[in-house]
Each structure stands twice: as C-alpha cells, then as structure tokens.
Write a protein that holds these residues in place. Structure first.
Motif, mmCIF file in Angstrom:
data_model
loop_
_atom_site.group_PDB
_atom_site.id
_atom_site.type_symbol
_atom_site.label_atom_id
_atom_site.label_comp_id
_atom_site.label_asym_id
_atom_site.label_seq_id
_atom_site.Cartn_x
_atom_site.Cartn_y
_atom_site.Cartn_z
ATOM 1 N N GLN A 1 12.531 60.996 12.938
ATOM 2 C CA GLN A 1 13.875 61.566 13.059
ATOM 3 C C GLN A 1 14.892 60.434 12.952
ATOM 4 N N THR A 2 15.089 59.998 11.725
ATOM 5 C CA THR A 2 16.012 58.892 11.495
ATOM 6 C C THR A 2 16.806 59.168 10.221
ATOM 7 N N SER A 3 18.004 58.633 10.169
ATOM 8 C CA SER A 3 18.804 58.848 8.957
ATOM 9 C C SER A 3 18.719 57.654 8.013
ATOM 10 N N THR A 4 18.340 56.476 8.585
ATOM 11 C CA THR A 4 18.270 55.302 7.713
ATOM 12 C C THR A 4 17.208 54.328 8.221
ATOM 13 N N TYR A 5 16.984 53.266 7.494
ATOM 14 C CA TYR A 5 15.947 52.279 7.797
ATOM 15 C C TYR A 5 16.570 50.886 7.670
ATOM 16 N N VAL A 6 16.218 50.021 8.600
ATOM 17 C CA VAL A 6 16.795 48.671 8.588
ATOM 18 C C VAL A 6 16.132 47.853 7.477
ATOM 19 N N GLN A 7 16.944 47.178 6.691
ATOM 20 C CA GLN A 7 16.432 46.367 5.585
ATOM 21 C C GLN A 7 16.410 44.897 6.017
ATOM 22 N N GLU A 8 15.337 44.213 5.617
ATOM 23 C CA GLU A 8 15.171 42.812 6.055
ATOM 24 C C GLU A 8 16.169 41.882 5.394
ATOM 25 N N GLY A 9 16.513 42.194 4.196
ATOM 26 C CA GLY A 9 17.484 41.402 3.442
ATOM 27 C C GLY A 9 17.919 42.237 2.262
ATOM 28 N N LEU A 10 18.786 41.715 1.463
ATOM 29 C CA LEU A 10 19.260 42.481 0.304
ATOM 30 C C LEU A 10 18.089 42.821 -0.612
ATOM 31 N N GLY A 11 17.863 44.131 -0.794
ATOM 32 C CA GLY A 11 16.771 44.569 -1.679
ATOM 33 C C GLY A 11 15.388 44.370 -1.078
ATOM 34 N N LYS A 12 15.323 43.966 0.208
ATOM 35 C CA LYS A 12 14.009 43.752 0.853
ATOM 36 C C LYS A 12 13.804 44.821 1.924
ATOM 37 N N HIS A 13 12.859 45.773 1.670
ATOM 38 C CA HIS A 13 12.590 46.847 2.634
ATOM 39 C C HIS A 13 11.168 47.348 2.436
ATOM 40 N N LYS A 14 10.759 48.311 3.285
ATOM 41 C CA LYS A 14 9.365 48.770 3.256
ATOM 42 C C LYS A 14 9.188 50.017 2.396
ATOM 43 N N GLY A 15 10.102 50.222 1.459
ATOM 44 C CA GLY A 15 10.017 51.422 0.605
ATOM 45 C C GLY A 15 10.863 52.572 1.124
ATOM 46 N N TYR A 16 11.535 52.333 2.243
ATOM 47 C CA TYR A 16 12.391 53.369 2.825
ATOM 48 C C TYR A 16 13.801 52.825 2.966
ATOM 49 N N GLU A 17 14.761 53.509 2.332
ATOM 50 C CA GLU A 17 16.147 53.035 2.384
ATOM 51 C C GLU A 17 17.060 53.984 3.125
ATOM 52 N N TYR A 18 16.946 55.278 2.801
ATOM 53 C CA TYR A 18 17.864 56.268 3.359
ATOM 54 C C TYR A 18 17.095 57.588 3.427
ATOM 55 N N ALA A 19 17.298 58.386 4.482
ATOM 56 C CA ALA A 19 16.369 59.490 4.762
ATOM 57 C C ALA A 19 16.541 60.720 3.870
ATOM 58 N N ARG A 20 17.638 60.821 3.108
ATOM 59 C CA ARG A 20 17.669 61.890 2.103
ATOM 60 C C ARG A 20 16.665 61.552 0.997
ATOM 61 N N THR A 21 16.570 60.256 0.699
ATOM 62 C CA THR A 21 15.728 59.796 -0.402
ATOM 63 C C THR A 21 14.250 59.742 -0.007
ATOM 64 N N GLN A 22 13.952 59.130 1.148
ATOM 65 C CA GLN A 22 12.550 59.005 1.569
ATOM 66 C C GLN A 22 12.413 59.263 3.065
#
Ligand code: P1T
Length: 379
Positions: A27-48
């Motif tokens: 139950q989250t709307s977004t995901y914390v990104q480690e750096g610019l363009g660096k994430h675990k495949g999840y950016e925003y909850a509408r998308t993933q």
C-alpha cells in the motif's frame, strides 16, 4: 501442472524482504530511488505494484497468456482493450453482451470515431457478412449475459484471422477453469474479476490477458497512460480468490446443473437458458469448447408480474446485480443489468420483462432448490 496447482502457486513467490508466503499488500504510492535512474524496478505505483503484478501473473498463467494487466473494473479493462484501436476502425460485437459493454461501445466509444456492428456472433455467417475493410476487432461474449448464447471460438478465430482482426473474448461467465479462449484461437481475453475470479462479492476489478507481445506492450502502456489500475488491496483479494477458483467452479457447476434441471421440470417455468441442458440449442458446442457449464442460469416466467413474485419471493437468493460469488443472487436483466439496452433490442434478444437470471452460489443445493420452489409457488 494441473489447474488447482497453478491457481495456488502460479506467479507466486515468497516476499523477497520477509519470505512471507503470501504476497503483501504494497500500500504505497511511490518508491524511494537510490540515485537518479537507480531503483529496484519500481518507480511509481500507477506504473508498477508488486501485489498487482502477482495477481496479473497468476491470472495470466491460468488463461495461458503472454501477459496480463489488472484494472479497477471489468469496464475499465474492456475500455482499455478498445483503446488498442483508433478512430475509423470497425468492431464486430456480439449483439447480446453485458449491458454495460453495449453502453460503453454505443454511447461512449462511438463518439470517439469507433464504429460498431452488433451481430449474433453465434451465427458465423452473419459475422463474416459484417466484415468491412476497416474491421480491426471481433468482440465476443460467450456464453452471453443473460441468455447464455454461445459463439464457436475456433470458428470465430478463423473468421477474425481472415479479416486480419483481433478476436477478443469476455470469459467472465466461464472463467479459465471451464473455458480457455486463447487456446481456442482468441487473441485477447477480458474478465470482470468482480465475478468468479475474485469470487467473494467483495471487490470490483478487471483483467486483460494477451497472447501477442505487441498487444501486451501496448496494453501495458495504456494501463499506465490511462491509469485505471487495480488497487493493491483489490489485487490481494483477487489473489486470495483465484487460489480456490477450481474448487469453487466445480461446486458452482454441480449446483448449477441441479438447479437448471429443477427449473426445466417446473411447470411455472416457460424456458430455461443453460448451456448444460440438452435442450440448449448449442449443447454440442458447449461440450466441445467448455469443460463445464458453470452456474449462470436464466429462465422465462412469462410476465413482469410473475417475475416480480419470484424475484421478491426468494430468501437465500438475494435480489442483486453481479454474479460469481459464493452466495446465490437473483436478478431481473430488463430493469437491472441490461436496462441500458433499448427495449426493442432487448425483446429481440430474449431479454423479456419476464426473464429472471440466477447466479447459483455454493450453498447446499437442496436449500437452493427449496428456496426457488417456494418463490415459484407464488406464481
Ligand atoms: O462490473 P465490472 O467489473 O465493471 O464488469 C463489467 C462486466 C463485464 N463483462 C461481463 C460479462 C459482465 O457480466 C460484467 C458485469 N456484469 C454485472 C454486473 C452483472 O450483474 O451482469
């Protein structure tokens, strides 16, 4: 692997963070990104969203598809599939579909330049005759809601291939347990997961399952671009539902056959619509393309007055729209699910004022028979 095994394990892995056996509700709307363009495949909850992805994968496996995408309702799923098309494209559609599908096509999407021809798709000659240069999609509901008419999916697939059109099948009434349209030649399957897939009358949702990678890419794009996604909680409920789809469908089918046989013998009932009855005009096709007959049954009482007595006379069958839940429902298509279909068209399709529809649930079937006996005794 067998259907029940796939239903329980298909697309399900223990949660990577905790090893929880059940996919958590993210139950989250977004995901914390480690750096610019660096994430675990999840950016925003509408998308993933991992809960939604687990539900999509599960239904995708059950339908034998390449990819599946979950939506906030069956209508949102259908709307997104139609957005694969563009203004000027022509669609051939079953003349008897859920009233909301007819409403979307005729009163919303026509205004955006899509063209529809509604034909009896159980008659493939009529489908072939409706094909135009611009035909891009054949949209079929089988069995249809509520008169349980069938379309021969193998034959429809041939017609659609010849026309270079996409065959879309609404598989809500049968579920993948009893009918696998992609294996019969369809290109896309849609579901109102609100019904048998979720199965417990506690969530509204939809699913699109695709055979071809190009369609899958486009629907994925549309899911994000349009945004009518299934929520994490509803995705979790859906997954909880699909695990028992096989056992539920077996019991739905058992109860459905008994109730249909009871209605067919009852002197107060003029006609029964159920593909599992030998009197159904497409009984042979039903046995060929479905592995069961399900629990949707309609019957003709003869008049609105008689229908009202039955509709208001049951105790276990609750008077309500929807279907496919564990509890039995009774409804009046002419004034409820198909009220948006013009009256003349309704009468032509057999959706008379005396028509009553049942969604037979999982209660003890003897109790359901008694309930109907009492209600029918009032007419
Ligand atoms: O209600 P929703 O989840 O948006 O699904 C629409 C829908 C699509 N396809 C079929 C075959 C359906 O039966 C439905 C919804 N039907 C009902 C609500 C009903 O009572 O028939």
């Amino acid at each position: 692997m067998g259907f029940d095994t796939e239903a329980i394990h298909g697309g399900q892995i223990p949660d990577p963070a905790t090893s929880a056996i059940i996919t958590p509700i993210f139950q989250t709307s977004t995901y914390v990104q480690e750096g610019l363009g660096k994430h675990k495949g999840y950016e925003y909850a509408r998308t993933q969203n991992p809960t939604r992805a687990a539900a999509e994968k599960n239904v995708c496996i059950l339908e034998g598809g390449t990819a599946a995408y979950a939506f906030s309702s069956g209508m949102a799923a259908i709307d997104t599939v139609l957005k694969l098309l563009k203004a000027g494209d022509h669609v051939i559609c079953s003349d008897n579909t859920y009233g909301g599908t007819f409403r979307l096509f005729r009163f919303v999407l026509e205004r955006f330049g899509l063209q529809f021809t509604f034909v009896d798709t159980s008659n493939l000659t009529a489908v072939q005759a409706a094909v135009r240069e611009t035909t891009r999609m054949i949209y079929v509901e089988t069995p249809t809601n509520p008169v349980m008419s069938l379309t021969d999916l193998r034959a429809a697939a041939k017609t659609s291939r010849r026309a270079k059109a996409t065959l879309v099948v609404d598989n809500t009434f049968m579920s993948p347990y009893f009918q696998r349209p992609l294996a019969l030649g369809a290109d896309i399957v849609v579901h109102s997961t609100t019904k048998f897939l979720n199965g417990h009358s506690d969530s509204v949702g939809g699913m699109v399952v695709l055979k071809h990678a190009e369609d899958a890419e486009r629907v994925k794009f549309l899911q994000n671009a349009v945004g009518a996604i299934l929520s994490p909680f509803d995705s979790w409920l859906l997954l909880r539902g699909t695990k028992t789809l096989g056992v539920r469908m077996r019991q739905h089918d058992f109860n459905g056959r008994k109730i249909a046989a009871f209605l067919a013998r009852h002197p107060g009932v003029k006609k029964v619509y159920y593909p599992g009855l030998k009197t159904h005009p497409q009984f042979a096709l039903a046995k060929r393309q479905m592995s069961g007959f399900g629990s949707m049954i309609s019957f003709e009482t003869g008049s609105l007055g008689r229908a009202r007595k039955v509709l208001e006379g049951t105790k276990l069958f609750s008077l309500a729209e929807s279907l496919g839940g564990v509890e039995s429902l009774i409804s009046h298509p002419a004034t409820m699910t198909h009220a948006s279909v013009p009256r003349e068209e309704r009468l032509r399709l057999g959706i008379s004022d005396g028509l009553v529809r049942l969604s037979v649930g999982l209660e003890n079937v003897e109790d359901l028979v008694e309930d109907l006996k009492t209600a029918l005794g009032r007419i």
